[in-house]
Every structure is written in structure tokens, then in C-alpha cells.
Design a protein around this motif. Structure first.
Motif, PDB file in Angstrom:
ATOM      1  N   GLU A 211       8.549   7.489   9.073  1.00  0.00           N
ATOM      2  CA  GLU A 211       9.530   6.486   8.994  1.00  0.00           C
ATOM      3  C   GLU A 211      10.705   7.316   8.283  1.00  0.00           C
ATOM      4  N   LEU A 212      10.922   8.268   8.156  1.00  0.00           N
ATOM      5  CA  LEU A 212      11.988   8.606   8.173  1.00  0.00           C
ATOM      6  C   LEU A 212      12.400   8.960   9.083  1.00  0.00           C
ATOM      7  N   GLU A 213      11.811  10.055   9.849  1.00  0.00           N
ATOM      8  CA  GLU A 213      12.990  10.410  11.268  1.00  0.00           C
ATOM      9  C   GLU A 213      13.007   9.259  11.942  1.00  0.00           C
ATOM     10  N   ALA A 214      12.058   8.371  12.267  1.00  0.00           N
ATOM     11  CA  ALA A 214      12.224   6.674  12.872  1.00  0.00           C
ATOM     12  C   ALA A 214      14.262   6.255  12.504  1.00  0.00           C
ATOM     13  N   LYS A 215      14.477   5.886  10.967  1.00  0.00           N
ATOM     14  CA  LYS A 215      15.388   5.454  10.523  1.00  0.00           C
ATOM     15  C   LYS A 215      16.544   6.524  10.759  1.00  0.00           C
ATOM     16  N   VAL A 216      16.150   8.562  10.628  1.00  0.00           N
ATOM     17  CA  VAL A 216      17.227   9.033  11.243  1.00  0.00           C
ATOM     18  C   VAL A 216      18.106   8.447  12.808  1.00  0.00           C
ATOM     19  N   LYS A 217      16.809   8.492  13.394  1.00  0.00           N
ATOM     20  CA  LYS A 217      17.246   8.723  15.018  1.00  0.00           C
ATOM     21  C   LYS A 217      17.689   7.433  15.125  1.00  0.00           C
TER      22      LYS A 217
ATOM     23  N   MET B 193       0.736  -1.232   0.723  1.00  0.00           N
ATOM     24  CA  MET B 193      -0.136   0.334   0.368  1.00  0.00           C
ATOM     25  C   MET B 193       1.084   1.102  -0.327  1.00  0.00           C
ATOM     26  N   SER B 194       0.625   2.006  -0.601  1.00  0.00           N
ATOM     27  CA  SER B 194       1.415   3.648  -0.884  1.00  0.00           C
ATOM     28  C   SER B 194       1.009   4.346   0.456  1.00  0.00           C
ATOM     29  N   LYS B 195       2.112   5.217   1.032  1.00  0.00           N
ATOM     30  CA  LYS B 195       2.176   5.496   2.160  1.00  0.00           C
ATOM     31  C   LYS B 195       2.006   7.469   1.609  1.00  0.00           C
ATOM     32  N   THR B 196       1.433   7.734   2.737  1.00  0.00           N
ATOM     33  CA  THR B 196       1.627   8.697   2.689  1.00  0.00           C
ATOM     34  C   THR B 196       2.299   9.872   3.265  1.00  0.00           C
ATOM     35  N   PRO B 197       2.144  10.494   2.794  1.00  0.00           N
ATOM     36  CA  PRO B 197       4.117  11.808   2.818  1.00  0.00           C
ATOM     37  C   PRO B 197       3.877  11.471   4.807  1.00  0.00           C
ATOM     38  N   GLU B 198       2.982  12.017   5.265  1.00  0.00           N
ATOM     39  CA  GLU B 198       2.727  11.374   6.605  1.00  0.00           C
ATOM     40  C   GLU B 198       3.991  10.961   7.131  1.00  0.00           C
ATOM     41  N   GLN B 199       3.077   9.474   6.620  1.00  0.00           N
ATOM     42  CA  GLN B 199       3.512   8.207   7.120  1.00  0.00           C
ATOM     43  C   GLN B 199       5.154   8.059   6.985  1.00  0.00           C
ATOM     44  N   ARG B 200       5.573   8.674   5.802  1.00  0.00           N
ATOM     45  CA  ARG B 200       6.855   8.118   4.923  1.00  0.00           C
ATOM     46  C   ARG B 200       7.577   9.331   5.633  1.00  0.00           C
ATOM     47  N   ILE B 201       7.118  10.588   6.424  1.00  0.00           N
ATOM     48  CA  ILE B 201       8.199  11.111   6.734  1.00  0.00           C
ATOM     49  C   ILE B 201       9.132  10.665   8.229  1.00  0.00           C
TER      50      ILE B 201
END
Length: 144
Positions: free
Chosen positions: A81-87, A71-79
Motif C-alpha cells: 500500500e505504501l509503495e503504491a502511495k509513493v508511486k 481489519m489489521s493489515k499484514t506488514p506485507e500489505q502495508r508495504i
């Protein structure tokens, strides 16, 4: 005298579960943490068919073609997810830097110990593997 305690059957009423709860249950089933029966028992969901309906409605499995569709993710979900990866990467980087600093300190301490041992016992502990030094020492040994 025995007194009997009569247990009454309480009819369960239909619950309106929140979307986040439904998505949580669907996520746990799709990730393999739970199966439908254990989710039914764990969360007190009235019927297993309710869970199947949630899986059909909110899950990533394509019931018509019987295949998994991302399922495609919304931009908010992607942000998020990426913030969690950065942490996570920042934590890993800090840990790696700590270990590198610790290793550097160990090298310094070992060098100091070798220097002290060489001075104390008047012996050469370190070996020089430079090609020029090896060739020079071999030539000097061969000549009488």
C-alpha cells in the motif's frame, strides 16, 4: 418442416472458488461497486447465501455487533500500500514540476514580450509599486 431443438438443462456443479476471488467479490460488494444479487449474476455464483457467507467470513462488517471493524493489515500489505502511495506521489511531483517549469517559461516569454513592446513603442508598460517610488513620485508632483 420444423425441427425442434431441445435445450437441455445443465446442472451446475459446486465450484471451489479461490480465496483471492472470494476477497475480490467481498471487496467489490463492500466498496459499493456491486450488490449481492449483481455479484451473484455477474460471476455465476450458485447462491446468494454463498456470498453472504463470504461476507461474514472475509468482510470487515462485524455481524455480531453490527458495526464495521477495520481489519489489521499484514506488514506485507502495508508495504504494498505504501509503495503504491509513493508511486502516486512521485507521479504527482513530476507533474507539478513540469507545470512549474512551464509556468516559469511562460513568465520569461511574457517578460520578453513586454520588454520588446516597451522598446518598440517607447512606453512604460510595467508599473512600479514599490512604496519608496510611489511616495517620491507623489512628492515631486505636488511641488511646482
Amino acid at each position: 418442416m420444423k425441427t425442434s431443438v431441445k435445450q437441455e438443462y445443465l446442472k451446475r456443479t459446486q465450484k471451489d472458488n479461490s480465496l483471492s476471488f472470494k476477497l475480490q467479490v467481498v471487496g467489490q460488494i463492500e466498496s459499493g461497486e456491486l450488490d449481492r444479487l449483481s455479484a451473484h449474476l455477474k460471476y455465476g455464483i450458485q447462491a446468494r447465501s454463498t456470498i453472504t457467507a463470504w461476507l461474514r467470513k472475509y468482510g470487515t462488517f462485524d455481524w455480531e455487533n453490527l458495526s464495521v471493524v477495520a481489519m489489521s493489515k499484514t506488514p506485507e500489505q502495508r508495504i504494498i500500500e505504501l509503495e503504491a502511495k509513493v508511486k502516486l506521489l512521485e507521479k504527482q511531483k513530476a507533474r507539478a514540476e513540469h507545470l512549474a517549469e512551464r509556468a516559469d517559461k511562460k513568465v520569461i516569454i511574457f517578460d520578453m514580450l513586454v520588454d520588446m513592446a516597451e522598446k518598440e513603442y517607447d512606453i512604460a508598460i510595467r508599473k512600479n509599486y514599490a512604496p519608496e517610488l510611489l511616495n517620491a513620485s507623489k512628492k515631486s508632483k505636488k511641488k511646482p
